[in-house]
Design a protein around this motif. Structure first.
Motif, PDB file in Angstrom:
ATOM      1  N   ASP A 170       1.201  -2.720  -6.619  1.00 59.93           N
ATOM      2  CA  ASP A 170       1.069  -1.656  -5.611  1.00 59.93           C
ATOM      3  C   ASP A 170      -0.058  -0.694  -5.968  1.00 59.93           C
ATOM      4  OD1 ASP A 170       3.228  -2.858  -4.389  1.00 59.93           O
ATOM      5  OD2 ASP A 170       4.633  -1.206  -4.767  1.00 59.93           O
ATOM      6  N   LEU A 171      -0.156  -0.346  -7.256  1.00 57.37           N
ATOM      7  CA  LEU A 171      -1.237   0.545  -7.694  1.00 57.37           C
ATOM      8  C   LEU A 171      -2.596  -0.086  -7.431  1.00 57.37           C
ATOM      9  CD1 LEU A 171       0.182   1.928 -11.064  1.00 57.37           C
ATOM     10  CD2 LEU A 171      -0.390   3.279  -9.032  1.00 57.37           C
ATOM     11  N   THR A 172      -2.722  -1.375  -7.714  1.00 58.83           N
ATOM     12  CA  THR A 172      -3.991  -2.068  -7.501  1.00 58.83           C
ATOM     13  C   THR A 172      -4.375  -2.065  -6.028  1.00 58.83           C
ATOM     14  OG1 THR A 172      -3.576  -3.470  -9.437  1.00 58.83           O
ATOM     15  CG2 THR A 172      -5.209  -4.264  -7.838  1.00 58.83           C
ATOM     16  N   GLU A 173      -3.445  -2.420  -5.170  1.00 60.71           N
ATOM     17  CA  GLU A 173      -3.741  -2.443  -3.735  1.00 60.71           C
ATOM     18  C   GLU A 173      -4.074  -1.045  -3.215  1.00 60.71           C
ATOM     19  OE1 GLU A 173      -1.643  -3.634   0.506  1.00 60.71           O
ATOM     20  OE2 GLU A 173      -0.890  -4.541  -1.336  1.00 60.71           O
ATOM     21  N   THR A 174      -3.327  -0.055  -3.649  1.00 58.70           N
ATOM     22  CA  THR A 174      -3.541   1.324  -3.201  1.00 58.70           C
ATOM     23  C   THR A 174      -4.892   1.838  -3.688  1.00 58.70           C
ATOM     24  OG1 THR A 174      -1.151   1.684  -3.211  1.00 58.70           O
ATOM     25  CG2 THR A 174      -2.544   3.647  -3.208  1.00 58.70           C
ATOM     26  N   MET A 175      -5.248   1.557  -4.945  1.00 56.97           N
ATOM     27  CA  MET A 175      -6.532   1.983  -5.508  1.00 56.97           C
ATOM     28  C   MET A 175      -7.695   1.371  -4.729  1.00 56.97           C
ATOM     29  SD  MET A 175      -8.081   1.109  -9.276  1.00 56.97           S
ATOM     30  CE  MET A 175      -7.997  -0.648  -8.907  1.00 56.97           C
ATOM     31  N   ARG A 176      -7.600   0.082  -4.459  1.00 59.16           N
ATOM     32  CA  ARG A 176      -8.685  -0.587  -3.727  1.00 59.16           C
ATOM     33  C   ARG A 176      -8.838  -0.028  -2.319  1.00 59.16           C
ATOM     34  NH1 ARG A 176      -7.381  -6.786  -5.653  1.00 59.16           N
ATOM     35  NH2 ARG A 176      -8.573  -6.707  -7.602  1.00 59.16           N
ATOM     36  N   ALA A 177      -7.736   0.295  -1.673  1.00 58.92           N
ATOM     37  CA  ALA A 177      -7.778   0.819  -0.305  1.00 58.92           C
ATOM     38  C   ALA A 177      -8.293   2.247  -0.264  1.00 58.92           C
ATOM     39  CB  ALA A 177      -6.393   0.742   0.326  1.00 58.92           C
ATOM     40  N   ALA A 178      -8.164   2.994  -1.365  1.00 56.91           N
ATOM     41  CA  ALA A 178      -8.481   4.429  -1.357  1.00 56.91           C
ATOM     42  C   ALA A 178      -9.898   4.771  -0.899  1.00 56.91           C
ATOM     43  CB  ALA A 178      -8.174   5.039  -2.730  1.00 56.91           C
ATOM     44  N   PRO A 179     -10.987   4.209  -1.320  1.00 54.06           N
ATOM     45  CA  PRO A 179     -11.164   3.320  -2.457  1.00 54.06           C
ATOM     46  C   PRO A 179     -11.371   4.125  -3.737  1.00 54.06           C
ATOM     47  CG  PRO A 179     -13.252   3.562  -1.343  1.00 54.06           C
ATOM     48  CD  PRO A 179     -12.250   4.404  -0.583  1.00 54.06           C
ATOM     49  N   LEU A 235       0.861  -1.172   0.000  1.00 54.27           N
ATOM     50  CA  LEU A 235       0.000   0.000   0.000  1.00 54.27           C
ATOM     51  C   LEU A 235       0.901   1.226   0.000  1.00 54.27           C
ATOM     52  CD1 LEU A 235      -2.992   0.752   0.203  1.00 54.27           C
ATOM     53  CD2 LEU A 235      -2.706   0.817   2.671  1.00 54.27           C
ATOM     54  N   ARG A 236       0.713   2.112  -0.975  1.00 54.80           N
ATOM     55  CA  ARG A 236       1.562   3.295  -1.095  1.00 54.80           C
ATOM     56  C   ARG A 236       0.769   4.540  -0.730  1.00 54.80           C
ATOM     57  NH1 ARG A 236       5.802   3.319  -5.428  1.00 54.80           N
ATOM     58  NH2 ARG A 236       6.146   1.163  -5.965  1.00 54.80           N
ATOM     59  N   PRO A 237       1.444   5.552  -0.185  1.00 53.37           N
ATOM     60  CA  PRO A 237       0.750   6.806   0.105  1.00 53.37           C
ATOM     61  C   PRO A 237       0.357   7.503  -1.199  1.00 53.37           C
ATOM     62  CG  PRO A 237       3.064   6.908   0.814  1.00 53.37           C
ATOM     63  CD  PRO A 237       2.834   5.554   0.261  1.00 53.37           C
ATOM     64  N   ILE A 238      -0.831   8.077  -1.203  1.00 48.76           N
ATOM     65  CA  ILE A 238      -1.337   8.796  -2.370  1.00 48.76           C
ATOM     66  C   ILE A 238      -1.022  10.282  -2.217  1.00 48.76           C
ATOM     67  CG2 ILE A 238      -3.422   9.485  -3.616  1.00 48.76           C
ATOM     68  CD1 ILE A 238      -4.625   6.763  -2.829  1.00 48.76           C
ATOM     69  N   ALA A 295       0.233   5.872 -11.861  1.00 48.03           N
ATOM     70  CA  ALA A 295       1.505   5.893 -11.130  1.00 48.03           C
ATOM     71  C   ALA A 295       1.800   7.283 -10.556  1.00 48.03           C
ATOM     72  CB  ALA A 295       2.633   5.391 -12.020  1.00 48.03           C
ATOM     73  N   PRO A 296       1.526   8.393 -11.279  1.00 43.03           N
ATOM     74  CA  PRO A 296       1.764   9.709 -10.672  1.00 43.03           C
ATOM     75  C   PRO A 296       0.980   9.953  -9.375  1.00 43.03           C
ATOM     76  CG  PRO A 296       1.635   9.949 -13.040  1.00 43.03           C
ATOM     77  CD  PRO A 296       1.235   8.522 -12.721  1.00 43.03           C
ATOM     78  N   HIS A 297      -0.165   9.285  -9.201  1.00 42.20           N
ATOM     79  CA  HIS A 297      -0.920   9.440  -7.951  1.00 42.20           C
ATOM     80  C   HIS A 297      -0.106   8.986  -6.736  1.00 42.20           C
ATOM     81  CE1 HIS A 297      -4.791   9.508 -10.399  1.00 42.20           C
ATOM     82  NE2 HIS A 297      -4.867  10.590  -9.639  1.00 42.20           N
ATOM     83  N   ILE A 298       0.869   8.104  -6.971  1.00 44.84           N
ATOM     84  CA  ILE A 298       1.716   7.647  -5.857  1.00 44.84           C
ATOM     85  C   ILE A 298       3.150   8.176  -6.004  1.00 44.84           C
ATOM     86  CG2 ILE A 298       0.287   5.633  -5.335  1.00 44.84           C
ATOM     87  CD1 ILE A 298       2.476   3.911  -6.767  1.00 44.84           C
ATOM     88  N   GLY A 299       3.301   9.204  -6.850  1.00 48.32           N
ATOM     89  CA  GLY A 299       4.594   9.874  -6.971  1.00 48.32           C
ATOM     90  C   GLY A 299       5.568   9.245  -7.951  1.00 48.32           C
ATOM     91  N   VAL A 300       5.098   8.305  -8.778  1.00 48.63           N
ATOM     92  CA  VAL A 300       5.953   7.650  -9.771  1.00 48.63           C
ATOM     93  C   VAL A 300       5.555   8.190 -11.149  1.00 48.63           C
ATOM     94  CG1 VAL A 300       6.644   5.456 -10.792  1.00 48.63           C
ATOM     95  CG2 VAL A 300       6.132   5.584  -8.340  1.00 48.63           C
ATOM     96  N   LEU A 301       6.441   8.933 -11.775  1.00 49.37           N
ATOM     97  CA  LEU A 301       6.103   9.574 -13.051  1.00 49.37           C
ATOM     98  C   LEU A 301       6.314   8.627 -14.236  1.00 49.37           C
ATOM     99  CD1 LEU A 301       7.344  13.189 -12.395  1.00 49.37           C
ATOM    100  CD2 LEU A 301       4.982  12.395 -12.665  1.00 49.37           C
ATOM    101  N   LYS A 302       5.519   7.576 -14.269  1.00 54.37           N
ATOM    102  CA  LYS A 302       5.518   6.588 -15.349  1.00 54.37           C
ATOM    103  C   LYS A 302       4.111   6.504 -15.921  1.00 54.37           C
ATOM    104  CE  LYS A 302       9.739   4.954 -14.784  1.00 54.37           C
ATOM    105  NZ  LYS A 302      10.745   5.136 -15.793  1.00 54.37           N
ATOM    106  N   ARG A 303       4.005   6.229 -17.235  1.00 54.22           N
ATOM    107  CA  ARG A 303       2.712   6.162 -17.913  1.00 54.22           C
ATOM    108  C   ARG A 303       2.060   4.791 -17.677  1.00 54.22           C
ATOM    109  NH1 ARG A 303       1.428  10.441 -20.721  1.00 54.22           N
ATOM    110  NH2 ARG A 303      -0.205   9.361 -21.875  1.00 54.22           N
ATOM    111  N   VAL A 340      -8.587   9.971  -6.450  1.00 59.89           N
ATOM    112  CA  VAL A 340      -8.026   9.435  -5.214  1.00 59.89           C
ATOM    113  C   VAL A 340      -7.117  10.471  -4.556  1.00 59.89           C
ATOM    114  CG1 VAL A 340      -8.221   7.011  -5.894  1.00 59.89           C
ATOM    115  CG2 VAL A 340      -6.117   8.278  -6.423  1.00 59.89           C
ATOM    116  N   SER A 341      -6.676  11.469  -5.322  1.00 60.22           N
ATOM    117  CA  SER A 341      -5.832  12.536  -4.776  1.00 60.22           C
ATOM    118  C   SER A 341      -6.652  13.685  -4.186  1.00 60.22           C
ATOM    119  CB  SER A 341      -4.904  13.096  -5.860  1.00 60.22           C
ATOM    120  OG  SER A 341      -3.920  12.144  -6.189  1.00 60.22           O
TER     121      SER A 341
END
Length: 163
Positions: free
Chosen positions: A34-43, A3-6, A49-57, A92-93
């Motif tokens: 990680d994105l899947t787990e974080t999205m579900r927890a948000a919910p 689970l990553r911080p948003i 990826a940018p929602h968790i600070g990773v600038l990847k497409r 989610v942000s």
């Protein structure tokens, strides 16, 4: 999976265009997990990826838990319908805030799978809305920018009160 911080609005990362993914490896699979787990927890039903600070497409969308999550790497809209519709959107942000956004009702998206295979598919309804919303985020366009200035200002004030 972790689970990553948003990142929360108005963090500047939300306004930066994400980089194209060139390596389709275990790191990418871990990011998607990680994105899947974080999205579900948000919910939520979509996350980038940018929602968790990773600038990847990279984006993950899950409209139905039974169907499971869908991952889109390097997605781009290659066609959109002329007919538009309004749909309630949020992020989610920026939890707790939503507004109606007008977007094309249908899109065709070119993307890569986690194995690097290029695919194209058409989407309509909620999936079309989600793809457009998340691809905007990958392009550094936070959903609020799709609102009129008045609606945007009201949404920001409501969010500030929630914090």
């Amino acid at each position: 999976m972790a689970l990553r911080p948003i990142i929360r609005f108005p963090h500047p990362t939300l306004g930066i265009s994400a980089e194209i993914v060139t390596r389709f490896d275990d790191d990418l699979r871990a990011l998607v997990d990680d994105l899947t787990e974080t999205m579900r927890a948000a919910p939520g039903i979509g996350i980038t990826a940018p929602h968790i600070g990773v600038l990847k497409r990279v984006t993950v969308i899950e409209l139905d838990r039974q169907t499971g999550p869908r991952c889109f790497v390097n997605p781009e809209i290659v066609w959109h319908s002329e007919v538009t519709a309004r749909h309630s959107e949020g992020s989610v942000s920026m939890p707790g805030i939503s507004e109606d956004v007008e977007r094309p009702m249908g899109v065709r998206v070119r993307y890569q799978t986690m194995a690097g295979e290029t695919r194209e598919e058409e989407a309509s309804g909620l999936m079309a809305v989600c793809l457009q919303h998340e691809i905007d985020q990958l392009d550094g366009i936070f959903w609020l920018r799709r609102l009129s200035r008045l609606k945007r200002d009201r949404a920001v004030k409501r969010f500030e009160k929630l914090r």
